[in-house]
Scaffold this motif. Structure first.
Motif, short mmCIF file in Angstrom:
data_model
loop_
_atom_site.label_atom_id
_atom_site.label_comp_id
_atom_site.label_asym_id
_atom_site.label_seq_id
_atom_site.Cartn_x
_atom_site.Cartn_y
_atom_site.Cartn_z
N MET A 1 81.50 -0.48 54.16
CA MET A 1 80.13 -0.51 53.66
C MET A 1 79.61 0.92 53.53
SD MET A 1 76.77 -2.39 55.32
CE MET A 1 77.52 -4.00 55.29
N PRO A 2 79.13 1.31 52.34
CA PRO A 2 78.61 2.67 52.16
C PRO A 2 77.43 2.96 53.09
CG PRO A 2 78.89 1.54 50.06
CD PRO A 2 79.09 0.52 51.12
N PRO A 3 77.28 4.23 53.48
CA PRO A 3 76.16 4.60 54.38
C PRO A 3 74.79 4.19 53.86
CG PRO A 3 77.71 6.41 54.18
CD PRO A 3 78.15 5.37 53.20
N SER A 4 74.58 4.27 52.54
CA SER A 4 73.26 3.91 51.99
C SER A 4 72.97 2.43 52.19
CB SER A 4 73.20 4.26 50.50
OG SER A 4 74.21 3.58 49.78
N GLU A 5 73.99 1.60 52.01
CA GLU A 5 73.81 0.16 52.24
C GLU A 5 73.57 -0.14 53.70
OE1 GLU A 5 76.32 -2.88 50.49
OE2 GLU A 5 77.12 -1.39 49.11
N PHE A 6 74.30 0.56 54.57
CA PHE A 6 74.15 0.33 56.01
C PHE A 6 72.75 0.75 56.47
CE2 PHE A 6 74.86 1.47 60.53
CZ PHE A 6 75.28 0.21 60.98
N THR A 7 72.26 1.87 55.94
CA THR A 7 70.91 2.33 56.28
C THR A 7 69.86 1.32 55.82
OG1 THR A 7 71.59 4.63 56.09
CG2 THR A 7 69.23 4.19 55.98
N ALA A 8 70.04 0.78 54.62
CA ALA A 8 69.11 -0.24 54.11
C ALA A 8 69.14 -1.48 54.99
CB ALA A 8 69.46 -0.59 52.67
N LEU A 9 70.33 -1.86 55.46
CA LEU A 9 70.47 -3.01 56.37
C LEU A 9 69.70 -2.76 57.66
CD1 LEU A 9 71.81 -5.73 57.16
CD2 LEU A 9 73.71 -4.37 58.07
N LEU A 10 69.85 -1.55 58.22
CA LEU A 10 69.14 -1.22 59.47
C LEU A 10 67.63 -1.27 59.28
CD1 LEU A 10 71.25 1.77 60.86
CD2 LEU A 10 71.38 -0.65 61.50
N LEU A 11 67.14 -0.78 58.16
CA LEU A 11 65.69 -0.81 57.89
C LEU A 11 65.18 -2.25 57.77
CD1 LEU A 11 65.39 2.14 55.35
CD2 LEU A 11 64.60 2.10 57.73
N LEU A 12 65.94 -3.09 57.06
CA LEU A 12 65.55 -4.49 56.93
C LEU A 12 65.58 -5.18 58.28
CD1 LEU A 12 64.89 -6.98 55.09
CD2 LEU A 12 67.35 -7.42 55.10
N ALA A 13 66.64 -4.94 59.04
CA ALA A 13 66.78 -5.57 60.36
C ALA A 13 65.63 -5.17 61.28
CB ALA A 13 68.11 -5.18 60.98
N ALA A 14 65.25 -3.90 61.25
CA ALA A 14 64.15 -3.42 62.11
C ALA A 14 62.83 -4.05 61.70
CB ALA A 14 64.06 -1.90 62.03
N SER A 15 62.54 -4.07 60.40
CA SER A 15 61.25 -4.60 59.95
C SER A 15 61.14 -6.10 60.20
CB SER A 15 61.04 -4.29 58.47
OG SER A 15 62.02 -4.95 57.68
N MET A 16 62.22 -6.83 60.00
CA MET A 16 62.17 -8.28 60.18
C MET A 16 62.25 -8.67 61.65
SD MET A 16 61.66 -9.65 57.25
CE MET A 16 62.08 -11.37 57.44
N SER A 17 63.07 -7.97 62.43
CA SER A 17 63.27 -8.36 63.83
C SER A 17 62.09 -8.01 64.72
CB SER A 17 64.53 -7.68 64.38
OG SER A 17 65.67 -8.09 63.67
N PHE A 18 61.46 -6.87 64.47
CA PHE A 18 60.39 -6.42 65.36
C PHE A 18 59.00 -6.87 64.91
CE2 PHE A 18 63.84 -3.70 66.69
CZ PHE A 18 63.69 -3.69 68.06
N SER A 19 58.90 -7.46 63.72
CA SER A 19 57.61 -8.00 63.29
C SER A 19 57.36 -9.33 64.02
CB SER A 19 57.59 -8.21 61.77
OG SER A 19 58.59 -9.13 61.39
N PRO A 20 56.10 -9.65 64.28
CA PRO A 20 55.81 -10.89 65.01
C PRO A 20 56.29 -12.12 64.24
CG PRO A 20 53.89 -9.46 64.95
CD PRO A 20 54.89 -8.87 64.01
N GLY A 21 56.79 -13.07 64.98
CA GLY A 21 57.27 -14.32 64.41
C GLY A 21 57.39 -15.33 65.53
N PRO A 22 57.93 -16.51 65.25
CA PRO A 22 58.02 -17.53 66.29
C PRO A 22 58.89 -17.09 67.48
CG PRO A 22 59.17 -18.22 64.29
CD PRO A 22 58.40 -17.00 63.95
N ASN A 23 59.98 -16.38 67.23
CA ASN A 23 60.85 -15.97 68.32
C ASN A 23 60.17 -14.95 69.23
OD1 ASN A 23 63.07 -17.56 67.53
ND2 ASN A 23 63.74 -16.02 66.07
N THR A 24 59.61 -13.90 68.65
CA THR A 24 58.99 -12.86 69.46
C THR A 24 57.74 -13.37 70.19
OG1 THR A 24 57.86 -12.05 67.47
CG2 THR A 24 59.90 -10.94 68.09
N THR A 25 57.02 -14.27 69.54
CA THR A 25 55.83 -14.85 70.18
C THR A 25 56.23 -15.68 71.39
OG1 THR A 25 54.67 -14.90 68.06
CG2 THR A 25 53.79 -16.29 69.82
#
Length: 199
Positions: A1-25
């Protein structure tokens, strides 16, 4: 996986995982009401259930679910009903519970199962499969990279929220603070359920 794709994956994972939702609540509420040790069963369950969901989506189950409006409606209805049921139970709890008293009763297997009725989890899994896994010759090597990344984000985001809940535990024990905290958490769950209705 190219570094640019991996970086985009990390950004998506961070924004979706740490935003409030049913799991985090739920992680926050469980730790605040029962302590971090009890909440850890749910915290561990989230990445397990989510990774199973991601693998199933990679195998085509996610697309099949989206192609069946009735099945999608059943999943949404089950998720909405579960979140509203948890919100009602949580909003009534006004005192800290011991490990043996569990008014929320969200254990490991319930945490795993919750991922399958969580529209946010389905949408994230499908987005990741569509953009980082499907259509590439190295499908399984890509999955072997994406899976641990997403599992780590799911675990640590819920652990962070659970730690916040645990830190608030003693402060919440005074007066009616726990009741109002639980009602705020219940309102977040209810708002999530309303979002799921519109999604």
């Amino acid at each position: 996986m190219p570094p640019s794709e991996f970086t985009a994956l990390l950004l998506l994972a961070a924004s979706m995982s740490f935003s409030p939702g049913p799991n985090t609540t739920l992680s926050t509420a469980l730790a605040a009401n029962h302590g971090l040790r009890t909440a850890m069963r749910f915290v561990v369950a989230v990445p397990v259930g989510w990774c199973v969901l991601l693998v199933l989506s990679t195998l085509g189950v996610g697309a099949a679910v989206l192609a069946q409006p009735v099945l999608l409606l059943v999943i949404k209805a089950a998720g909405i009903a579960y979140l509203l049921w948890m919100a009602v139970r949580l909003s009534r709890n006004a005192r800290l519970a011991s490990a043996s008293e569990q008014p929320l009763q969200v254990g490991f297997w319930q945490g795993v199962g919750l991922q399958f009725v969580n529209i946010k989890a389905w949408l994230l899994a499908l987005a990741i499969v569509a953009n980082w896994i499907a259509g590439h010759e190295d499908l399984y090597p890509r999955l072997s990279v994406v899976l641990p990344v997403m599992a780590a984000y799911a675990f640590f985001s819920n652990l962070l929220y659970a730690c916040v809940g645990a830190l608030l535990r003693h402060w919440l024990a005074q007066g009616r603070r726990l009741l109002w905290f639980n009602r705020a958490m219940a309102a977040l769950l209810a708002l999530t359920a309303l979002w799921m209705m519109a999604a």
